[in-house]
Design an enzyme around this catalytic site. Structure first.
Site, PDB file in Angstrom:
ATOM      1  N   HIS A 263       0.850  -1.197   0.000  1.00  0.00           N
ATOM      2  CA  HIS A 263       0.000   0.000   0.000  1.00  0.00           C
ATOM      3  C   HIS A 263       0.878   1.236   0.000  1.00  0.00           C
ATOM      4  O   HIS A 263       1.925   1.241   0.644  1.00  0.00           O
ATOM      5  CB  HIS A 263      -0.936   0.024   1.222  1.00  0.00           C
ATOM      6  N   ASP A 314      -7.953  -5.580  -0.328  1.00  0.00           N
ATOM      7  CA  ASP A 314      -8.430  -6.337  -1.477  1.00  0.00           C
ATOM      8  C   ASP A 314      -8.098  -7.824  -1.400  1.00  0.00           C
ATOM      9  O   ASP A 314      -8.741  -8.636  -2.067  1.00  0.00           O
ATOM     10  CB  ASP A 314      -7.891  -5.730  -2.775  1.00  0.00           C
TER      11      ASP A 314
HETATM   12  N1  ACO Z   1       4.101  -7.570  -4.689  1.00  0.00           N
HETATM   13  C1  ACO Z   1       5.435  -7.631  -4.838  1.00  0.00           C
HETATM   14  N2  ACO Z   1       6.246  -6.595  -4.558  1.00  0.00           N
HETATM   15  C2  ACO Z   1       5.666  -5.457  -4.129  1.00  0.00           C
HETATM   16  C3  ACO Z   1       4.287  -5.332  -3.958  1.00  0.00           C
HETATM   17  C4  ACO Z   1       3.491  -6.451  -4.249  1.00  0.00           C
HETATM   18  N3  ACO Z   1       2.166  -6.395  -4.130  1.00  0.00           N
HETATM   19  N4  ACO Z   1       3.988  -4.096  -3.497  1.00  0.00           N
HETATM   20  C5  ACO Z   1       5.156  -3.448  -3.398  1.00  0.00           C
HETATM   21  N5  ACO Z   1       6.167  -4.279  -3.784  1.00  0.00           N
HETATM   22  C6  ACO Z   1       7.577  -3.973  -3.806  1.00  0.00           C
HETATM   23  C7  ACO Z   1       7.876  -2.926  -4.857  1.00  0.00           C
HETATM   24  O1  ACO Z   1       8.115  -3.531  -6.128  1.00  0.00           O
HETATM   25  C8  ACO Z   1       9.096  -2.288  -4.278  1.00  0.00           C
HETATM   26  O2  ACO Z   1      10.200  -3.128  -4.491  1.00  0.00           O
HETATM   27  P1  ACO Z   1      11.620  -2.535  -4.933  1.00  0.00           P
HETATM   28  O3  ACO Z   1      12.004  -1.597  -3.814  1.00  0.00           O
HETATM   29  O4  ACO Z   1      12.475  -3.746  -5.047  1.00  0.00           O
HETATM   30  O5  ACO Z   1      11.365  -1.835  -6.229  1.00  0.00           O
HETATM   31  C9  ACO Z   1       8.823  -2.297  -2.788  1.00  0.00           C
HETATM   32  O6  ACO Z   1       7.917  -3.365  -2.579  1.00  0.00           O
HETATM   33  C10 ACO Z   1       8.203  -1.031  -2.256  1.00  0.00           C
HETATM   34  O7  ACO Z   1       7.059  -0.697  -2.988  1.00  0.00           O
HETATM   35  P2  ACO Z   1       6.281   0.640  -2.670  1.00  0.00           P
HETATM   36  O8  ACO Z   1       7.086   1.800  -3.115  1.00  0.00           O
HETATM   37  O9  ACO Z   1       5.854   0.593  -1.255  1.00  0.00           O
HETATM   38  O10 ACO Z   1       4.999   0.477  -3.608  1.00  0.00           O
HETATM   39  P3  ACO Z   1       4.110   1.645  -4.204  1.00  0.00           P
HETATM   40  O11 ACO Z   1       3.689   2.561  -3.142  1.00  0.00           O
HETATM   41  O12 ACO Z   1       4.756   2.245  -5.390  1.00  0.00           O
HETATM   42  O13 ACO Z   1       2.862   0.778  -4.751  1.00  0.00           O
HETATM   43  C11 ACO Z   1       0.949  -0.540  -4.709  1.00  0.00           C
HETATM   44  C12 ACO Z   1       1.762   0.517  -3.963  1.00  0.00           C
HETATM   45  C13 ACO Z   1       0.651  -0.086  -6.135  1.00  0.00           C
HETATM   46  C14 ACO Z   1      -0.355  -0.758  -3.959  1.00  0.00           C
HETATM   47  C15 ACO Z   1       1.775  -1.855  -4.740  1.00  0.00           C
HETATM   48  O14 ACO Z   1       2.005  -2.294  -3.430  1.00  0.00           O
HETATM   49  C16 ACO Z   1       1.122  -2.938  -5.561  1.00  0.00           C
HETATM   50  O15 ACO Z   1       1.307  -2.984  -6.777  1.00  0.00           O
HETATM   51  N6  ACO Z   1       0.305  -3.830  -4.922  1.00  0.00           N
HETATM   52  C17 ACO Z   1      -0.404  -4.860  -5.646  1.00  0.00           C
HETATM   53  C18 ACO Z   1      -1.707  -4.307  -6.214  1.00  0.00           C
HETATM   54  C19 ACO Z   1      -2.746  -4.058  -5.136  1.00  0.00           C
HETATM   55  O16 ACO Z   1      -2.994  -4.917  -4.298  1.00  0.00           O
HETATM   56  N7  ACO Z   1      -3.388  -2.901  -5.201  1.00  0.00           N
HETATM   57  C20 ACO Z   1      -4.446  -2.517  -4.262  1.00  0.00           C
HETATM   58  C21 ACO Z   1      -4.039  -1.331  -3.442  1.00  0.00           C
HETATM   59  S1  ACO Z   1      -5.210  -0.989  -2.169  1.00  0.00           S
HETATM   60  C22 ACO Z   1      -6.559  -0.390  -2.938  1.00  0.00           C
HETATM   61  O17 ACO Z   1      -6.510   0.182  -4.005  1.00  0.00           O
HETATM   62  C23 ACO Z   1      -7.857  -0.575  -2.272  1.00  0.00           C
END
Ligand code: ACO
Length: 376
Positions: A263, A314
């Site tokens: 998130h 979700d």
């Molecule tokens: N699976 C695998 N790796 C992840 C995930 C995930 N779900 N979420 C974050 N990461 C990784 C990123 O790739 C990043 O890795 P890196 O440093 O090696 O590049 C690291 O964790 C940190 O990521 P953040 O900067 O915290 O992520 P960001 O804030 O850009 O994205 C997001 C947030 C889009 C929600 C992301 O976590 C994601 O894609 N999740 C999966 C989709 C999802 O479940 N969305 C629903 C969100 S809640 C809602 O809308 C109700």
């Protein structure tokens, strides 16, 4: 050649405060507040209409105000026949989020208040949108299945109406209560991507239908609202709890994004997860499908160990909707049926205190170069 000092830049606008709001606060340490009320205190007690009224008007309704609000929503549920005809014309395999986005856009010219952006007119339109978004979802889904939309039952609440308008059965009270809680959890989340899209659109002084159309388009993406549909595909693919760890490790090794995890704001865990997990557990007992929660819990454990990432709402919403009997393609529309209250409240707030939202970009293209003249 550059004429300005290198500006500050935050990829994805992470951590950027893009505006003020008095509607909702997401506490990064796992809290969620609507207009000063902790949603976790009222989520399983209030009806969705009470929460929507609070978001839209800033204060909780008294008994009469709540009744009037419920009646106003119920009276606005029917769609113009042209919009229903449009839904008949769409290909039967159109995704329900695309039906919804197209339907919201088409509703605009049927609203006599369309270009009146005063506070009162916007609140009137918000009530119409809260009512009609649900009808677009339920009637659109029936039409895509070759069925006729069902007649309205104005005495039903929004939560009960969602079930009834899909299969013609008025749900038991416990199911309606559960749906109210889910709608309450999803109703707003400050400057999430779809709400921000709505506010950007509204900030040009475009109308509320244009803003909600933008929001619907933005919600569909799997990094935002679309994640609850993708999470269900993932859980179905895993199948049983004993397969969860190996499945997840393989995906992580392939650098895949795991739906339902991570998130932008919550880093200590999504405050809505414990409530949704309990609902999933309850439904698991009622339906005999306790495997879904067991798979999710295993994924949570492994994801925490391997990546330090927490589940978001979700992950558990997916099996909750599945056990309630909804097809996975209705998961994101279910989210929209609730979030429309948040979107509309934010559009009202934006128009009440408007300033165009127009950030800058950081140019990373070629330096200034000479035009060689038209091709020979
Ligand atoms: N699976 C695998 N790796 C992840 C995930 C995930 N779900 N979420 C974050 N990461 C990784 C990123 O790739 C990043 O890795 P890196 O440093 O090696 O590049 C690291 O964790 C940190 O990521 P953040 O900067 O915290 O992520 P960001 O804030 O850009 O994205 C997001 C947030 C889009 C929600 C992301 O976590 C994601 O894609 N999740 C999966 C989709 C999802 O479940 N969305 C629903 C969100 S809640 C809602 O809308 C109700």
């Amino acid at each position: 050649m550059t004429t300005e000092a290198k500006p500050q830049y935050s990829p994805g606008l992470a951590g950027v405060i893009a505006g003020e709001t008095a509607i909702c606060w997401v506490d990064p340490n796992a809290g969620l507040m609507y207009r000063g009320y902790d949603i976790h205190e009222m989520g399983d007690k209030a009806t969705f209409e009470e929460v929507a009224y609070l978001l839209l008007n800033g204060e909780l309704p008294n008994g009469k105000q709540l009744n009037d609000f419920k009646q106003q929503i119920a009276a606005e549920r029917a769609l113009p026949k042209e919009v229903e005809q449009m839904m008949q014309l769409l290909p039967k395999d159109t995704h329900p989020m695309d039906v919804l986005r197209t339907g919201v856009s088409m509703l605009a010219p049927f609203d006599k208040d369309l270009n009146d952006h005063s506070h009162d007119a916007n609140v009137r339109k918000a009530i119409r949108l809260i009512a009609k978004v649900m009808t677009l979802i339920t009637d659109g889904f029936r039409i895509s299945q070759g069925q006729k939309p069902l007649p309205e039952k104005p005495e039903l609440s929004q939560a009960a109406n969602f079930f009834y308008k899909l299969d013609g059965k008025v749900p038991e009270d416990w199911k309606t209560r559960m749906m109210d809680t889910i709608f309450n959890l999803y109703a707003d989340h400050e400057f999430n991507a779809s709400t921000f899209a709505a506010r950007v659109t509204a900030s040009t002084l475009a109308d509320i239908y244009a803003a909600v159309t933008s929001a619907c388009g933005t919600l569909k993406g799997p990094l935002h609202g679309g994640a609850n549909e993708e999470s269900m595909k993932m859980l179905e693919d895993i199948g049983t709890p004993d397969r969860a760890e190996a499945w997840l490790k393989k995906q992580l090794a392939a650098k895949a994004k795991i739906m339902g995890f991570g998130h932008r704001v919550y880093k200590e865990g999504d405050s809505r997860v414990p409530v949704m997990r309990e609902i999933a557990r309850d439904l698991g007992k009622r339906t005999g499908k306790e495997n879904w929660v067991a798979i999710c819990e295993k994924l949570e454990e492994v994801m925490d160990r391997e990546k330090g990432l927490c589940a978001n709402v979700d992950l558990y919403a997916a099996p909750v909707f599945w056990m309630m009997g909804f097809k996975p393609e209705l998961n994101t529309p279910l989210f929209a049926a609730s979030r429309v209250a948040g979107w509309c409240s934010h559009v009202v707030e934006q128009h009440d205190h408007n300033r165009l939202i127009r950030p800058r970009s950081l140019y990373v293209g070629p330096q200034l170069r000479k035009y060689p003249g038209p091709p020979k």
